[in-house]
Design an enzyme around this catalytic site. Structure first.
Site, PDB file in Angstrom:
ATOM      1  N   SER A 211       0.838  -1.188   0.000  1.00 40.22           N
ATOM      2  CA  SER A 211       0.000   0.000   0.000  1.00 40.22           C
ATOM      3  C   SER A 211       0.881   1.250   0.000  1.00 40.22           C
ATOM      4  O   SER A 211       1.677   1.436  -0.916  1.00 40.22           O
ATOM      5  CB  SER A 211      -0.975  -0.054   1.182  1.00 40.22           C
ATOM      6  OG  SER A 211      -2.022   0.860   1.041  1.00 40.22           O
TER       7      SER A 211
ATOM      8  N   GLU B 167      -9.107  -6.109  -4.349  1.00 37.29           N
ATOM      9  CA  GLU B 167      -8.505  -5.005  -3.598  1.00 37.29           C
ATOM     10  C   GLU B 167      -9.533  -4.056  -2.980  1.00 37.29           C
ATOM     11  O   GLU B 167      -9.538  -3.812  -1.774  1.00 37.29           O
ATOM     12  CB  GLU B 167      -7.594  -4.186  -4.524  1.00 37.29           C
ATOM     13  CG  GLU B 167      -6.312  -4.860  -4.943  1.00 37.29           C
ATOM     14  CD  GLU B 167      -5.204  -4.736  -3.919  1.00 37.29           C
ATOM     15  OE1 GLU B 167      -5.450  -4.199  -2.822  1.00 37.29           O
ATOM     16  OE2 GLU B 167      -4.098  -5.197  -4.225  1.00 37.29           O
TER      17      GLU B 167
END
Length: 545
Positions: free
Chosen positions: A214, A346
């Protein structure tokens, strides 16, 4: 609504911070069995856990406090005697999850943690894995990650890093000129520490793999394109974040702004001047304003508004001369082997966090979100993602956002790398376990399974990662295989391991038919998949970002 959602994303997507803020890896007793290592700044005493030894809370730079607030990291002071390294340092100042209380952490936070296998290495120094945590540049800590499995099974030295966050890490002001993004400068200072000290822990400074998830992956993207990172690492793994990642308008809720992970130096300086005005620090010249700002208390700066205003690293400085997406596409990046990937579902994590505030129950709700986000292109998107092909409108919306924001942008980043460095080892993966354990703290939404959502690969790489249920036997086998892949990439520059399915290599000769390694439990769960076709990337390649 936007900031609480971003805070939840910061604390859950990449870090899953326990409610108390207590780091999980320090739940061991220290004692005379701890191992002493001489670093370049002094002796440190770690603690043995049988199969591995940990050294926690080792300073890699001076505390960025007082006149060093909003200053590039400077060397830590040396010390005499043996420094205790059996307890993790405080996390960098950050906002807690909504409703969890006040500000967490300390500005005195530039520390790292080292995990070393107890067994002697097999004839050579071990490769070093350096982990940059996620958390939207707003939350997280290196000590949230138990790296024992990567170190012991992978036969590696693993380092996790704290770096400045929010306004403390990404503030800009005309008086600071073209200062670097301080949080990224911290990460490079930690990498310089690794270069100076890896051998002292049995590691090889010539085989350093930078890996992160991330926001951690976005930081690695920055280092791939940063001239000041040259020589600091030899391989890179980017998990759920690439140089081309972005969120369109409305991704986090109707009307919410588009998100680009990096900002121009001018925009950050403008925001900093406005923050100084709000704080009563706009009188006088730049030096006077900065003195006033540096005199502000930590609590006065660590507000929701100010932390959110400064969580995008600036480009247009020595560390990031140009935006990383432009640098990558133009070929200005370090030629190191790269492994990058995404999770199959996701954006279910982001959508799941927002469903209570922004429900998507009907076809009308779904169509309204498409129009709000894509405007005139909404019919083309709906034609590619007809509601009849998805179990619910919310899951259809999550699929649209997954493909648009992460999967297809990551594949496009891979094509850019391959186009400029056709001989470079380049590997892609997709974590695809539909029943991956749900990370602790995510809301339950009936009829909305999280699947392989953002951050859900973390328990497969890091021991004791907080989830609502343990890994099954098949998932533990996948975890072992993934640790082997990540570790072998650190050892050799390729994830291929003996006796396991071979990984496809991304090649520029067929840029659209890109196969990546699908990672799922059970027989046949690991196999190549054409992610470009599966995620409708031909559509997203045509539409403007």
């Amino acid at each position: 609504m936007l900031f609480p959602l971003l805070c939840a994303v910061a604390l859950l997507a990449g870090t899953a911070v326990p409610a108390t803020g207590a780091p999980p890896r320090s739940q061991h007793s220290a004692g005379p069995s701890g191992t002493v290592v001489r670093t370049d700044h002094g002796l440190v005493r770690g603690v043995s856990h049988g199969s591995h030894t940990t050294f926690d809370g080792v300073p890699y730079a001076a505390p960025p406090t007082g006149p060093l607030r909003w200053h590039a990291p400077v060397a830590a002071a040396t010390w005499h005697g043996v420094r205790d390294a059996t307890t993790a340092a405080q996390r960098c100042v950050q906002m807690p999850a909504p409703g969890a209380g006040g500000v967490l952490g300390s500005e005195d936070c530039l520390y790292l943690n080292v995990t070393v296998p107890t067994a002697e290495p097999a004839g050579q120094k071990r490769p070093v894995l350096v982990w940059m945590h996620g958390g939207a540049f707003l939350g997280g800590s290196g000590s949230d990650y138990d790296t024992a499995q990567l170190a012991v099974r992978g036969d590696t030295v693993v380092v996790t890093v704290n770096y400045r966050l929010g306004i403390f890490g990404y503030f800009g002001h005309p008086g600071l000129g073209s200062a670097p993004p301080f949080g990224l400068a911290d990460q490079q200072a930690a990498l310089r520490w690794v270069q100076a000290n890896a051998e002292r822990f049995g590691g090889d400074p010539g085989r350093v793999t930078l890996f992160g998830e991330s926001a951690g992956a976005l930081g690695i993207c920055a280092h791939l394109t940063s001239p000041t990172a040259a020589g600091l690492f030899q391989r890179a793994v980017l998990q759920s974040g690439s140089c081309l990642m972005s969120f369109p308008r409305g991704a986090l809720g109707p009307g919410t702004p588009a998100y680009e992970p990096f900002a121009s130096q001018r925009d950050v300086q403008t925001a900093g001047a406005e923050a100084a005005r709000q704080l009563g620090c706009s009188a006088g010249g730049g030096d006077e304003a900065l003195a006033c700002l540096r005199a502000q208390s930590t609590d006065r700066l660590a507000t929701a508004q100010l932390m959110q205003a400064f969580n995008r690293p600036a480009f247009g400085n020595g560390l990031l001369p140009v935006a990383p997406d432009r640098a990558l596409v133009s070929g200005r990046f370090h030629r190191v082997p790269v492994m990058q990937g995404t999770n199959h579902d996701e954006m279910r994590m982001f959508v799941g966090l927002s469903l209570a505030a922004f429900p998507i129950r009907t076809e009308s709700d779904y169509r309204a979100r498409l129009v709000d986000t894509f405007g005139l292109a909404a019919p083309a998107v709906e034609a590619e993602y007809p509601l009849a092909q998805h179990p619910t409108p919310a899951l259809a919306w999550a699929a649209v956002l997954t493909d648009r924001s992460l999967t297809c942008t990551t594949l496009a980043a891979g094509r850019a790398i391959a186009a400029h460095a056709p001989g470079l080892p380049l590997y892609g993966y997709e974590f695809s376990d539909p029943d991956a354990p749900v990370l602790t703290g995510l809301p339950a939404n009936p009829g909305f399974p999280y699947g392989a959502a953002h951050g859900f690969e973390m328990p497969f790489l890091f021991s004791s990662f907080p989830t609502e249920q343990p890994l099954t036997g098949a998932q533990r086998s996948l975890s072992d295989r993934m640790v082997d892949y990540w570790a072998n990439f650190a050892h050799t520059g390729t994830p291929d391991t003996p006796g396991a399915p071979r990984w496809p290599v991304l090649r520029p000769s067929s840029p659209l038919a890109q196969s990546v390694q699908s990672l799922a439990p059970g027989p046949g769960g690991i196999h190549p998949v054409d992610a470009h076709s599966a995620h409708h990337c031909s559509l997203w390649d045509r539409l403007p970002r």
